[in-house]
Motif scaffolding. Sequence first.
Motif, PDB file in Angstrom:
ATOM      1  N   GLU A 174       0.837  -1.203   0.000  1.00 42.79           N
ATOM      2  CA  GLU A 174       0.000   0.000   0.000  1.00 42.79           C
ATOM      3  C   GLU A 174       0.871   1.252   0.000  1.00 42.79           C
ATOM      4  O   GLU A 174       0.609   2.215  -0.723  1.00 42.79           O
ATOM      5  CB  GLU A 174      -0.858  -0.040   1.271  1.00 42.79           C
ATOM      6  CG  GLU A 174      -2.213   0.615   1.166  1.00 42.79           C
ATOM      7  CD  GLU A 174      -2.970   0.413   2.474  1.00 42.79           C
ATOM      8  OE1 GLU A 174      -3.230   1.414   3.139  1.00 42.79           O
ATOM      9  OE2 GLU A 174      -3.246  -0.752   2.847  1.00 42.79           O
ATOM     10  N   PHE A 175       1.922   1.205   0.838  1.00 41.25           N
ATOM     11  CA  PHE A 175       2.830   2.351   0.900  1.00 41.25           C
ATOM     12  C   PHE A 175       3.433   2.638  -0.465  1.00 41.25           C
ATOM     13  O   PHE A 175       3.501   3.786  -0.900  1.00 41.25           O
ATOM     14  CB  PHE A 175       3.941   2.100   1.918  1.00 41.25           C
ATOM     15  CG  PHE A 175       5.028   3.136   1.906  1.00 41.25           C
ATOM     16  CD1 PHE A 175       4.862   4.340   2.583  1.00 41.25           C
ATOM     17  CD2 PHE A 175       6.207   2.931   1.201  1.00 41.25           C
ATOM     18  CE1 PHE A 175       5.853   5.309   2.561  1.00 41.25           C
ATOM     19  CE2 PHE A 175       7.203   3.901   1.170  1.00 41.25           C
ATOM     20  CZ  PHE A 175       7.022   5.089   1.852  1.00 41.25           C
ATOM     21  N   LEU A 176       3.844   1.559  -1.152  1.00 44.46           N
ATOM     22  CA  LEU A 176       4.514   1.749  -2.435  1.00 44.46           C
ATOM     23  C   LEU A 176       3.563   2.296  -3.494  1.00 44.46           C
ATOM     24  O   LEU A 176       4.001   2.880  -4.482  1.00 44.46           O
ATOM     25  CB  LEU A 176       5.152   0.440  -2.901  1.00 44.46           C
ATOM     26  CG  LEU A 176       6.348  -0.033  -2.061  1.00 44.46           C
ATOM     27  CD1 LEU A 176       6.794  -1.422  -2.471  1.00 44.46           C
ATOM     28  CD2 LEU A 176       7.509   0.958  -2.147  1.00 44.46           C
ATOM     29  N   THR A 177       2.260   2.123  -3.297  1.00 46.91           N
ATOM     30  CA  THR A 177       1.341   2.711  -4.271  1.00 46.91           C
ATOM     31  C   THR A 177       1.046   4.178  -3.943  1.00 46.91           C
ATOM     32  O   THR A 177       0.875   4.977  -4.863  1.00 46.91           O
ATOM     33  CB  THR A 177       0.003   1.936  -4.346  1.00 46.91           C
ATOM     34  OG1 THR A 177      -0.525   1.842  -3.028  1.00 46.91           O
ATOM     35  CG2 THR A 177       0.171   0.566  -4.935  1.00 46.91           C
ATOM     36  N   ILE A 178       0.995   4.523  -2.657  1.00 47.47           N
ATOM     37  CA  ILE A 178       0.695   5.934  -2.365  1.00 47.47           C
ATOM     38  C   ILE A 178       1.933   6.825  -2.413  1.00 47.47           C
ATOM     39  O   ILE A 178       1.816   8.031  -2.568  1.00 47.47           O
ATOM     40  CB  ILE A 178      -0.041   6.113  -1.008  1.00 47.47           C
ATOM     41  CG1 ILE A 178       0.822   5.637   0.159  1.00 47.47           C
ATOM     42  CG2 ILE A 178      -1.386   5.435  -1.024  1.00 47.47           C
ATOM     43  CD1 ILE A 178       0.226   5.969   1.498  1.00 47.47           C
ATOM     44  N   ALA A 179       3.123   6.200  -2.304  1.00 44.89           N
ATOM     45  CA  ALA A 179       4.342   7.016  -2.259  1.00 44.89           C
ATOM     46  C   ALA A 179       4.534   7.889  -3.500  1.00 44.89           C
ATOM     47  O   ALA A 179       4.850   9.076  -3.366  1.00 44.89           O
ATOM     48  CB  ALA A 179       5.556   6.121  -2.030  1.00 44.89           C
ATOM     49  N   PRO A 180       4.348   7.348  -4.725  1.00 42.46           N
ATOM     50  CA  PRO A 180       4.525   8.214  -5.909  1.00 42.46           C
ATOM     51  C   PRO A 180       3.570   9.399  -5.902  1.00 42.46           C
ATOM     52  O   PRO A 180       3.918  10.505  -6.322  1.00 42.46           O
ATOM     53  CB  PRO A 180       4.228   7.285  -7.082  1.00 42.46           C
ATOM     54  CG  PRO A 180       4.400   5.907  -6.553  1.00 42.46           C
ATOM     55  CD  PRO A 180       4.029   5.968  -5.117  1.00 42.46           C
ATOM     56  N   LYS A 181       2.365   9.140  -5.388  1.00 39.28           N
ATOM     57  CA  LYS A 181       1.373  10.213  -5.313  1.00 39.28           C
ATOM     58  C   LYS A 181       1.874  11.337  -4.404  1.00 39.28           C
ATOM     59  O   LYS A 181       1.781  12.523  -4.725  1.00 39.28           O
ATOM     60  CB  LYS A 181       0.065   9.625  -4.752  1.00 39.28           C
ATOM     61  CG  LYS A 181      -1.167  10.370  -5.211  1.00 39.28           C
ATOM     62  CD  LYS A 181      -2.419   9.519  -5.075  1.00 39.28           C
ATOM     63  CE  LYS A 181      -3.049   9.660  -3.720  1.00 39.28           C
ATOM     64  NZ  LYS A 181      -4.088   8.655  -3.460  1.00 39.28           N
ATOM     65  N   LEU A 182       2.445  10.926  -3.254  1.00 36.10           N
ATOM     66  CA  LEU A 182       2.962  11.922  -2.317  1.00 36.10           C
ATOM     67  C   LEU A 182       4.118  12.688  -2.922  1.00 36.10           C
ATOM     68  O   LEU A 182       4.238  13.904  -2.759  1.00 36.10           O
ATOM     69  CB  LEU A 182       3.426  11.229  -1.037  1.00 36.10           C
ATOM     70  CG  LEU A 182       2.323  10.742  -0.100  1.00 36.10           C
ATOM     71  CD1 LEU A 182       2.890   9.795   0.936  1.00 36.10           C
ATOM     72  CD2 LEU A 182       1.633  11.917   0.565  1.00 36.10           C
ATOM     73  N   GLU A 183       4.974  11.967  -3.663  1.00 38.78           N
ATOM     74  CA  GLU A 183       6.116  12.633  -4.276  1.00 38.78           C
ATOM     75  C   GLU A 183       5.665  13.691  -5.272  1.00 38.78           C
ATOM     76  O   GLU A 183       6.287  14.737  -5.402  1.00 38.78           O
ATOM     77  CB  GLU A 183       7.015  11.603  -4.971  1.00 38.78           C
ATOM     78  CG  GLU A 183       8.062  11.058  -4.021  1.00 38.78           C
ATOM     79  CD  GLU A 183       9.152  10.283  -4.734  1.00 38.78           C
ATOM     80  OE1 GLU A 183       8.868   9.730  -5.813  1.00 38.78           O
ATOM     81  OE2 GLU A 183      10.261  10.226  -4.188  1.00 38.78           O
TER      82      GLU A 183
END
Lengths: 420, 372
Positions: A174-183
């Motif tokens: 889940e983290f790896l999917t939301i991380a690009p969004k945060l970046e």
Amino acid sequence: MKKSLAKLFLAFAAVLLLAVPQVSQAKELSGNLEIFSWWAGDEGPALQALIKKYKEQNPNVNVIDATVTGGSGVNAKAVLKTRMLGNEPPDSFQVHSGQELIGTWVKADRMEDLTFLFKEEGWMDAFPKGLIKLIGTDKGIWSVPVTIHRSNVLWYVPANLKKWGVTAPKTWAEFLTIAPKLEKEGVVPLALAENWTVNHLWESVALASLGADKWDALWAGKLRFDSPDVVKAWELFGKILKYTNADASSLSWQQATDMVITGRAAFNIMGDWAAGYMSTTKKMVPGKDFGWAASPDTSGEFMFLSDSFGLPKGAPDRDNAIAWLKIIGSKEGSDAFNTLKGSISPRMDSDLSKYNAYLQSAAADFKKDVVVGSLAHGVAANETFMGGFSRIMEMFLKTHNAQAVSKACQQLADKAKIGK
Amino acid sequence: MREASRDRLKAFLTLLPSIILIGIFVYGFIGNTIWISMTDWGGDGALALKPEMNFIGLDNYRDLFTGFLSSGFRQDLVNAVYYSVMLLAGAIGIGMFIAILLDQKPKGEDVLRTIFLYPMALSFIVSGTIWRWLLAPQGGVNVLPTYLGLPPLNFEWTSSTKAVLEFNWQNLLQIFLYIVAFVLILIGLWALKKRPCRAIKFWLGPGVVIGAFAWLGGSMLPEALFMEENHGFNLATLGIIIATIWQYSGYTMALYLAGFHGISQDLRDAAMLDGASSTSYYRHVAIPMLKPITISAVIILSHISLKMFDIIFAMTGPDNAQTGHPALTMYMTTFRANDFAKGAAIAIVLFMVAAMFIVPYVVSQYRQRTRG
């Protein structure tokens, strides 16, 4: 005549019986007490609270607060070793419970067995059995635990997450999917600091990837470090590292936490001293100003570490040191210290109403979760492994080669005699 | 004659206490460290009052240079070379430049001299802390351009993970041969003027042969490691190098300035009369005259570069592969990992490197004295 003599003896014995406890209670301790620790800065007030309690009971003792700063005790441990090698031990020193204490000081026959103190003070029942087992060997109990910290905690600011439209991730996927969004929003997904915090992150990721049973097997020498399971953990770790800040190595853990507080970063994985920092130093309200969750994929697992104090052989003021150990093991001392430090008491009878919302939840988890030992903070492995592991981590940060570091870890484990 | 021998005895007795003290506390301890570096003192129970120690020969050294777990140390060693070279070039170059400027007797020379010398008065740990703050990725130097309305820099002065000038440690033997060839040729060229025949026979010839062999036959040499391991000049060391140069160029300036002042005004006037420009005066007269100063500056600075412990500790902390240094590794290996034998081996390696700088100097001094 004989009777009267007997009477006299009896009276004498009675007087003795009455007098002895009073004498021992009224025995004023004096002289010095040198306490060696790495609690300075944000952890300083908690230590001062303990010292205050000690001074109340022993006003004539001159307390020397020998602190050597540096996160997770990097500098303090080195100073301590030079002092011990020079045969100049402090009266009592801080040490991480577990292999770090046993592998270094107990195996070197430099510690006094504290079993007598545990029996005298009724601590055998006050502390959890599992904990006593970890701080002891078959030859004795070697330290008095003051704190229980949880290392696998994910910190965030709820208001910020709302703003960015994300929730705290339950799994690393889940983290790896939301991380690009945060970046894309210009936010660092995961704040990271200097090298030991990288080790700290690794243990949470490895626990997530391996699970508690394999984690324990790893440290018991039953699972090899170059097995595919561990390689997979390193690979996951490499993926996560991509979403951390590039300037990590020049930040302290507090600065990484600050990144989360100020909204420059979304999450941070740090032990629960971060809660102490945010609530005591930054005056934030737990649950409202900052939120927390078990680090991804580790809910139901409590990775613990514990600070404790021991009594070195040849301590110059042994009586004063024992009085100090009694204070830190007591319910009052433990509660006074832990509420400020941001950790929970190792005692099972601690007064939870004194603790804040975060600590109450941590205490509840400690009672029901699977408890595993931390690597970065000395429970799981001895110092030979820990020291070498930091070097291997540098190798990984440079090469990102999961195969090679796994192999290196296994070599190191052989050298450090892990599980033997 | 009797007078002379009595004097000798007196001299000997006066020196005796220091001979004994230095014998024990310097050479005795070096010997002890060498002994420890050949044992397996470390691991569990290493801190016992009477720890278990077994003689294992040169295993620790072999492990440092070819062992799988010691790649960090090898990177540190490479870093140390770059630290030394950059510090030498920077501090001597800048120091000499400032000294030449001040030698022109500008207004307020004394004040300027004090200002430039001042950084020397700070301890490494203080200047390290200042520079850590100055070179922080989001602050200090990187935000300077914003005052001129430009976008901020984003160079990671102390945390960059990039490296340039990389080479493969697997080719250790080949690299070693190159170094040997280089040194031989260097000595040969130096000796060429005085005794050309001997120089070619003993130095230049073998140097060229070894160099050619390493170049042509390098791939046939056995490899030191079983896998590729690249080391290079880490850009993160730049920040630390800048801080050290800042601190020590004032020192070389003071050395050169004193030297320039020592050259007689007559000589300068004579050079000027002969039509020398300011540049050629320094190039051909002043700087060659100050060769002893340059040599001592090189030796002192290279020793300082080997002791760069505190500034790195203050700027980037103990665990930082990019900016590592053998001195730091020695400390961490010894006092954190409890690996005393390996720590001692690193100490001896550092000691050897230091000797590489000082021994040729001492030998040449000694030769000059006996000749003169």
